[in-house]
Design a protein around this motif. Structure first.
Motif, PDB file in Angstrom:
ATOM      1  N   PHE A  77     -22.360 -65.304  -5.386  1.00  0.00           N
ATOM      2  CA  PHE A  77     -23.030 -66.124  -4.370  1.00  0.00           C
ATOM      3  C   PHE A  77     -23.217 -65.302  -3.089  1.00  0.00           C
ATOM      4  N   GLU A  78     -22.204 -64.547  -2.729  1.00  0.00           N
ATOM      5  CA  GLU A  78     -22.310 -63.691  -1.549  1.00  0.00           C
ATOM      6  C   GLU A  78     -23.331 -62.578  -1.787  1.00  0.00           C
TER       7      GLU A  78
ATOM      8  N   GLN B  66     -25.960 -62.774  -3.777  1.00  0.00           N
ATOM      9  CA  GLN B  66     -27.294 -63.384  -3.708  1.00  0.00           C
ATOM     10  C   GLN B  66     -27.735 -63.560  -2.254  1.00  0.00           C
ATOM     11  N   THR B  67     -26.805 -63.964  -1.404  1.00  0.00           N
ATOM     12  CA  THR B  67     -27.122 -64.141   0.013  1.00  0.00           C
ATOM     13  C   THR B  67     -27.525 -62.809   0.649  1.00  0.00           C
TER      14      THR B  67
ATOM     15  N   ILE C 124     -28.178 -74.888  -3.798  1.00  0.00           N
ATOM     16  CA  ILE C 124     -27.743 -74.062  -2.665  1.00  0.00           C
ATOM     17  C   ILE C 124     -27.528 -72.657  -3.214  1.00  0.00           C
ATOM     18  N   PRO C 125     -28.570 -71.838  -3.220  1.00  0.00           N
ATOM     19  CA  PRO C 125     -28.468 -70.535  -3.877  1.00  0.00           C
ATOM     20  C   PRO C 125     -27.938 -69.426  -2.981  1.00  0.00           C
ATOM     21  N   THR C 126     -27.844 -69.684  -1.659  1.00  0.00           N
ATOM     22  CA  THR C 126     -27.298 -68.675  -0.744  1.00  0.00           C
ATOM     23  C   THR C 126     -26.553 -69.392   0.388  1.00  0.00           C
ATOM     24  N   TRP C 127     -25.747 -68.616   1.082  1.00  0.00           N
ATOM     25  CA  TRP C 127     -24.991 -69.163   2.224  1.00  0.00           C
ATOM     26  C   TRP C 127     -25.933 -69.654   3.310  1.00  0.00           C
ATOM     27  N   ASP C 128     -27.073 -68.972   3.442  1.00  0.00           N
ATOM     28  CA  ASP C 128     -28.023 -69.340   4.494  1.00  0.00           C
ATOM     29  C   ASP C 128     -28.718 -70.672   4.227  1.00  0.00           C
ATOM     30  N   GLN C 129     -28.660 -71.129   2.986  1.00  0.00           N
ATOM     31  CA  GLN C 129     -29.370 -72.365   2.641  1.00  0.00           C
ATOM     32  C   GLN C 129     -28.423 -73.545   2.488  1.00  0.00           C
ATOM     33  N   ARG C 130     -27.194 -73.410   3.021  1.00  0.00           N
ATOM     34  CA  ARG C 130     -26.273 -74.547   2.965  1.00  0.00           C
ATOM     35  C   ARG C 130     -26.706 -75.599   3.977  1.00  0.00           C
TER      36      ARG C 130
ATOM     37  N   GLU D  56     -22.257 -78.403   6.811  1.00  0.00           N
ATOM     38  CA  GLU D  56     -21.102 -77.648   6.297  1.00  0.00           C
ATOM     39  C   GLU D  56     -20.526 -76.677   7.309  1.00  0.00           C
TER      40      GLU D  56
ATOM     41  N   GLN E 298     -18.062 -66.701  -6.662  1.00  0.00           N
ATOM     42  CA  GLN E 298     -18.247 -66.614  -5.207  1.00  0.00           C
ATOM     43  C   GLN E 298     -18.766 -65.232  -4.803  1.00  0.00           C
TER      44      GLN E 298
ATOM     45  N   THR F 219     -16.240 -67.629   2.740  1.00  0.00           N
ATOM     46  CA  THR F 219     -17.140 -66.555   2.321  1.00  0.00           C
ATOM     47  C   THR F 219     -17.017 -65.400   3.301  1.00  0.00           C
ATOM     48  N   VAL F 220     -17.538 -64.272   2.895  1.00  0.00           N
ATOM     49  CA  VAL F 220     -17.497 -63.098   3.770  1.00  0.00           C
ATOM     50  C   VAL F 220     -18.302 -63.364   5.046  1.00  0.00           C
ATOM     51  N   PHE F 221     -19.248 -64.307   4.954  1.00  0.00           N
ATOM     52  CA  PHE F 221     -20.059 -64.634   6.137  1.00  0.00           C
ATOM     53  C   PHE F 221     -19.252 -65.487   7.121  1.00  0.00           C
ATOM     54  N   ASP F 222     -18.373 -66.338   6.577  1.00  0.00           N
ATOM     55  CA  ASP F 222     -17.485 -67.105   7.449  1.00  0.00           C
ATOM     56  C   ASP F 222     -16.522 -66.181   8.183  1.00  0.00           C
TER      57      ASP F 222
ATOM     58  N   ARG G 204     -15.262 -77.031  -1.972  1.00  0.00           N
ATOM     59  CA  ARG G 204     -16.373 -76.124  -2.241  1.00  0.00           C
ATOM     60  C   ARG G 204     -16.111 -75.361  -3.546  1.00  0.00           C
TER      61      ARG G 204
ATOM     62  N   LEU H 191     -28.177 -67.580 -12.109  1.00  0.00           N
ATOM     63  CA  LEU H 191     -28.239 -67.960 -10.703  1.00  0.00           C
ATOM     64  C   LEU H 191     -26.975 -68.750 -10.402  1.00  0.00           C
ATOM     65  N   VAL H 192     -26.284 -68.379  -9.321  1.00  0.00           N
ATOM     66  CA  VAL H 192     -25.086 -69.103  -8.920  1.00  0.00           C
ATOM     67  C   VAL H 192     -25.437 -70.030  -7.768  1.00  0.00           C
ATOM     68  N   GLY H 193     -24.961 -71.258  -7.837  1.00  0.00           N
ATOM     69  CA  GLY H 193     -25.184 -72.217  -6.763  1.00  0.00           C
ATOM     70  C   GLY H 193     -23.867 -72.767  -6.269  1.00  0.00           C
ATOM     71  N   GLU H 194     -23.903 -73.245  -5.015  1.00  0.00           N
ATOM     72  CA  GLU H 194     -22.709 -73.878  -4.452  1.00  0.00           C
ATOM     73  C   GLU H 194     -22.707 -75.355  -4.795  1.00  0.00           C
TER      74      GLU H 194
END
Lengths: 516, 444
Positions: free
Chosen positions: B114-115, B117-118, A506-512, A516, B111, A32-35, B299, B288-291
């Motif tokens: 998902f980004e 949403q974050t 897991i709706p956001t990267w922060d909630q993984r 992980e 993806q 992800t862009v956060f990674d 992933r 809503l997108v989920g991982e």
């Protein structure tokens, strides 16, 4: 089973509509862009303004000022471009290959419309600019409304609704306003059991109750059942014609008369308008309200799930109720905004998805009346060719000439070999095609709803048909079904665990989870 | 005529023969003769592509507004859109994809969402973001519907500081759902809430339409006292400087995402932002997108909690949204990543600097008075000696789009007849000085 040489030959014979066997790069996960983020890295740059460099605490009262900036991703422009380019390589699209999704009309989107949408005179116009300063925009909108009315046989239209479902709700509010003006509170709106899910959802939001009318053995509205449902509390009926089975409602004139007889209105869901361009018009069938999906019929790109545009056209008696303000040509030739006298009000923050409207306008100009008829002709021809071809291998529950789409089924293949619609869909992805719509309409078991559209060539249809046939053939062989269940294996990811996504949200990267 | 249909005449003949009909007309056997359109569509013949482009370019050239130095805002802002955002958001894989119903070939869009949403959750201080709605106005309607469903109440308290078009859109859809709207007036630029009632939600915009900061603590107290949800409409650029609505107790945060990489576009397509609390996720409108993972444990992303949506829940669904504004959400995710942590802060600071500088320059002109208290971000209202509509026309001749007249939705208030002026990071000191000079001449 076909040999690899045969497969290669068939792939080579397919023109544009089939993606090559490895269209998508990367079996590796894309971070992800956060990674990718590294503190202090940056891509942004701003114009030199020579303004006084007041600090944040001089500009905002301290109790409102956030102490730390919001943490976003910190990447270089090079990383940003690489990341989103790699993501794009993990995405199927019309530009890559055929997309036979029933009821979605995933046709080719002409590139000239991209150039139109990029014109500075369109893209840089502020929506609150006075009419005087945007005469070109208003002329375009008036021209589009006029063309859409000619195509549908209606009197006037609103261009505000941003998508089909927004158009539906707008239409139902028009229905409500009309009945209220007649001094009537009508409660029910009739919907066939083959309708899109947006129809009943819109009915509820419009303040009505859904009354479902069944389909008959021919796949059309059961006229007798409809007549017995009609009454003075019926506000109207919502119909898609051709319906979601791809069949023209042959009794439409009788349906219209019966609904009008009890004072109800007819709503035309334009999801399938592509089939009838220049052939017949909703207005001639007796419809009072028509929505169009410009992202289907008029080739505006779907954007991975929008933006769309869902203009609503109405018959003469409903014009005073249209959302406002509306673009109009004044007697002196100038263009202006005008709110209809009994307008239901605004349904969009501004004037609708204007750049989408401009693309559709360009598409109509490019095709003209003759070209739009050819669109319908070739869309219907493609669907019938494929229906005829696949009916030898798959069930086609309503096997008679269809319009722009048809519904096949794996009922027999499932009984004989265990092959389900979802397996066919996932195997097609491996074959370089997008899957059809599956398990819809709800009235067909193991449904595969297939809409090739007019922009796919005969060679693409042949390649698609061969893929369908190969999948059915493999299911009868030893290990064939297991292979189907394992599909897709050549895509960026294999079958996705949808149940887990819902169970462990897991709706956001922060909630993984921390692991992980 | 431009041709997008690939069929040759020979192929059409062969296909007709395979289908078993003699002509294209015969394909429409199910359409009753009386309904057939005689003589075809009453439209001009098709044009070649260069002719299409010339025709639309001609129209585009008649939009003088597009050439003016822009000081208009009111929910649509002239921000910089860098080449990288244009190039990436314009990639045809994103542009020409459908809704990601087949996740195995839609990981790119999924993806990116998902980004998105974050990023939206971080900007709003909330826990859940959907994957976009049509625009800010429609996001506000969905927030009202959510609040009504969550509380079982029918009344909405709507601040007069909420964008007047959003208020009008709320009223339009309330005709179907039967919600009662109570408008809470502005005094000194901020909202005065009713003393009692049973609202489902208090809906407040901050900074509000006039550019003023609202008292969100006060709105939270009003909501708590009445047992209502607090819906905050928030320009997302404001999060570069201000505390998030989530920190201040919002239950739902909506907004217009146009400032992030989306051209002015004469009002659309824009981007409806919608974020809320985890506890309300099952009432979330839209996608809503989920991982999750694929069968090999890699992933993967997928649209989730689908049982909320119209195609499954049909008439019991709380929203009818299907197609939304995915491409705009992807553009916003790209633009926010281009901005980064420091860039968003700097963007907001630069807007605020230009706004302060421009406001001081205009207020120095004889007869120009503040119409509302000092702004915080990039927009302010002034009273002028010349009616604002006339002023906008005069200044257009000098090369400026001077602002937006405050009128509809403010009838009978002190604010009616004022001019709303917006200053983004793109406006230079030279532009603002020239604008102020032209302004001074125009009001004389």
């Amino acid at each position: 089973m076909t040999t690899s040489a045969e497969r290669r030959a068939s792939a080579l014979s397919a023109s544009g509509g089939r993606a090559s066997s490895a269209p998508l790069l990367g079996r590796d996960e894309e971070p992800t862009v956060f990674d990718l983020s590294r503190p202090g890295r940056r891509a942004h740059s701003f114009r030199t303004t020579a303004l006084p460099e007041w600090e944040a605490d001089e500009l905002v009262p301290s109790e409102h000022l956030r102490p730390e900036p919001v943490e976003l991703a910190e990447v270089s422009e090079r990383d940003l471009v690489a990341h989103f380019t790699r993501l794009s390589h993990r995405q199927y699209s019309v530009d890559l290959g055929a997309y036979p999704l029933g009821s979605c009309t995933m046709k080719y989107n002409p590139k000239v419309c991209d150039d139109v949408a990029a014109l500075a005179g369109l893209a840089r116009s502020h929506p609150a600019a006075p009419a005087l300063l945007v005469q070109g925009w208003l002329e375009l909108l008036v021209g589009l409304e006029d063309a859409l009315c000619r195509i549908t046989g209606m009197a006037a239209a609103t261009l505000q609704p941003a998508a089909g479902a927004a158009g539906e709700l707008t239409g139902l509010l028009l229905m409500r306003a009309w009945h209220e003006a007649q001094g009537q509170q009508r409660r029910r709106v009739i919907i066939p059991d083959s309708a899109h899910g947006t129809n009943p959802a819109s009915v509820t939001l419009g303040g009505f109750e859904v009354a479902t009318v069944p389909s008959d053995e021919r796949g059309c509205v059961d006229l007798a059942a409809l007549r017995s449902t009609l009454g003075p509390d019926v506000a109207g009926i919502m119909l898609t014609n051709p319906n979601t089975l791809g069949l023209f409602e042959e009794d439409i004139t009788e349906i219209a008369a019966a609904v009008h007889q009890v004072g109800g209105l007819l709503y035309y869901d334009g999801a399938n308008l592509n089939a009838i361009l220049g052939v017949t018009r909703p207005g001639d069938m007796g419809f009072d309200i028509v929505h169009m999906n410009l992202h289907k019929t008029f080739a505006t790109p779907h954007g991975g799930g929008g933006p769309g545009a869902g203009p609503v056209a109405v018959s003469e008696r409903l014009v005073p109720y249209l959302p406002g303000p509306r673009p109009v040509r004044r007697p002196d030739g100038q263009f202006d905004w005008e709110t209809p006298p009994r307008s239901i009000g605004r349904v969009h923050g501004w004037h609708g998805n204007a750049l989408v409207l401009a693309r559709a306008y360009a598409f109509i100009l490019a095709n003209g009346g003759d070209g739009l008829r050819r669109v319908a002709d070739c869309a219907v021809l493609n669907a019938n060719w494929l229906r005829r071809r696949l009916s030898a291998t798959y069930d086609v529950p309503f096997d008679r000439p269809s319009m722009h789409e048809f519904v096949a089924s794996t009922t027999s293949l499932r009984r004989q070999h265990g092959l389900r619609a979802v397996d066919v869909a996932k195997r097609l992805l491996e074959e370089g095609f997008h899957a059809p719509t599956v398990y819809f309409p709800l009235i067909v078991d193991e449904a595969l709803m297939i809409e090739p559209t007019e922009t796919e060539s005969l060679q693409t249809l042949e390649a698609l048909a061969e893929a369908f046939e190969r999948i059915a053939g493999e299911a009868a062989t030893a290990g064939g079904l297991e292979a189907a269940h394992a599909a897709p294996r050549t895509t960026p990811v294999s079958r996705v665990d949808e149940a887990r996504a819902a169970r462990q949200l897991i709706p956001t990267w922060d909630q993984r989870p921390a692991s992980e | 005529m431009a041709g997008y249909v690939p069929h040759t005449d020979e192929e059409i003949d062969a296909m007709l023969a395979f289908v078993g009909v003699a002509s294209l007309d015969e394909l429409y056997g199910a359409v009753p003769g009386a309904l057939r359109l005689a003589g075809g569509l009453d439209l001009a013949p098709g044009l070649s592509e260069p002719d299409v482009l010339a025709a639309v370019s001609g129209l585009a050239g008649r939009n003088r507004a597009a050439e003016l130095v822009c000081f208009a805002g009111a929910g649509a802002y002239d921000h910089e859109i860098p080449a990288a955002t244009r190039a990436l958001a314009g990639r045809s894989e994103f542009v020409t994809a459908y809704t990601p119903y087949q996740p195995e070939v839609s990981q790119g869009v999924l993806q990116a969402l998902f980004e998105y949403q974050t990023l939206l959750c971080r900007l709003s201080g909330m826990e859940i973001s959907n994957a976009s709605l049509y625009d800010g106005a429609n996001a506000c309607v969905e927030a009202a519907n959510l609040a009504v469903a969550a509380t079982g109440r029918q009344q909405l308290w709507v601040s007069q500081g909420l964008h007047p078009h959003w208020r009008q859109t709320l009223a339009t859809f309330a005709a179907g759902t039967g919600h009662e709207m109570v408008e809470a007036p502005l005094a000194d630029g901020t909202t005065r809430w009713p003393a009692d009632g049973e609202p489902a939600a208090v809906i407040v915009q901050s900074p509000n339409f006039l550019g003023c900061l609202e008292d969100l603590h006060g709105a939270r107290h009003a909501a708590d006292a009445a047992g209502a949800l607090m819906v905050v409409a928030r320009d997302p650029v404001a999060s570069g400087l201000l505390r998030t609505p989530g920190e201040l107790g919002a239950d739902v945060v909506v907004g217009e995402g146009q400032p992030f990489g989306i051209p002015l576009s004469y009002g659309g397509p824009y981007l409806g932002l919608f974020t809320t609390r985890q506890s309300l996720v099952r009432r979330l409108p839209g996608r809503l997108v989920g991982e999750t993972v694929d069968t090999e444990g890699r992933r993967a992303y997928v649209t989730t909690l689908r049982a909320r949506e119209q195609d499954i829940r049909r008439e019991k669904a709380s929203s009818n949204v299907c197609t939304n504004q995915t491409l705009m959400a992807v553009a916003a995710a790209i633009q926010l990543s281009w901005l980064g942590t420091a860039g968003l802060r700097e963007l907001a600071v630069r807007c605020a600097r230009g706004t302060r500088y421009c406001r001081e320059a205009l207020l120095a002109i004889d007869g120009v008075e503040p119409a509302a208290p000092a702004p915080v971000l990039r927009e302010f209202a002034v009273r002028t000696p010349v009616p604002p509509t006339a002023l906008v026309e005069r200044l257009a001749d000098e090369g400026f789009l001077a602002g937006v007249a405050v009128d509809e939705g403010f009838e009978g208030t002190d604010y009616q007849g004022s001019l709303l002026v917006a200053v983004t990071e793109r406006r230079t000191r030279a532009e603002i000085d020239a604008f102020a000079a032209a302004f001074e001449k125009a009001v004389r």
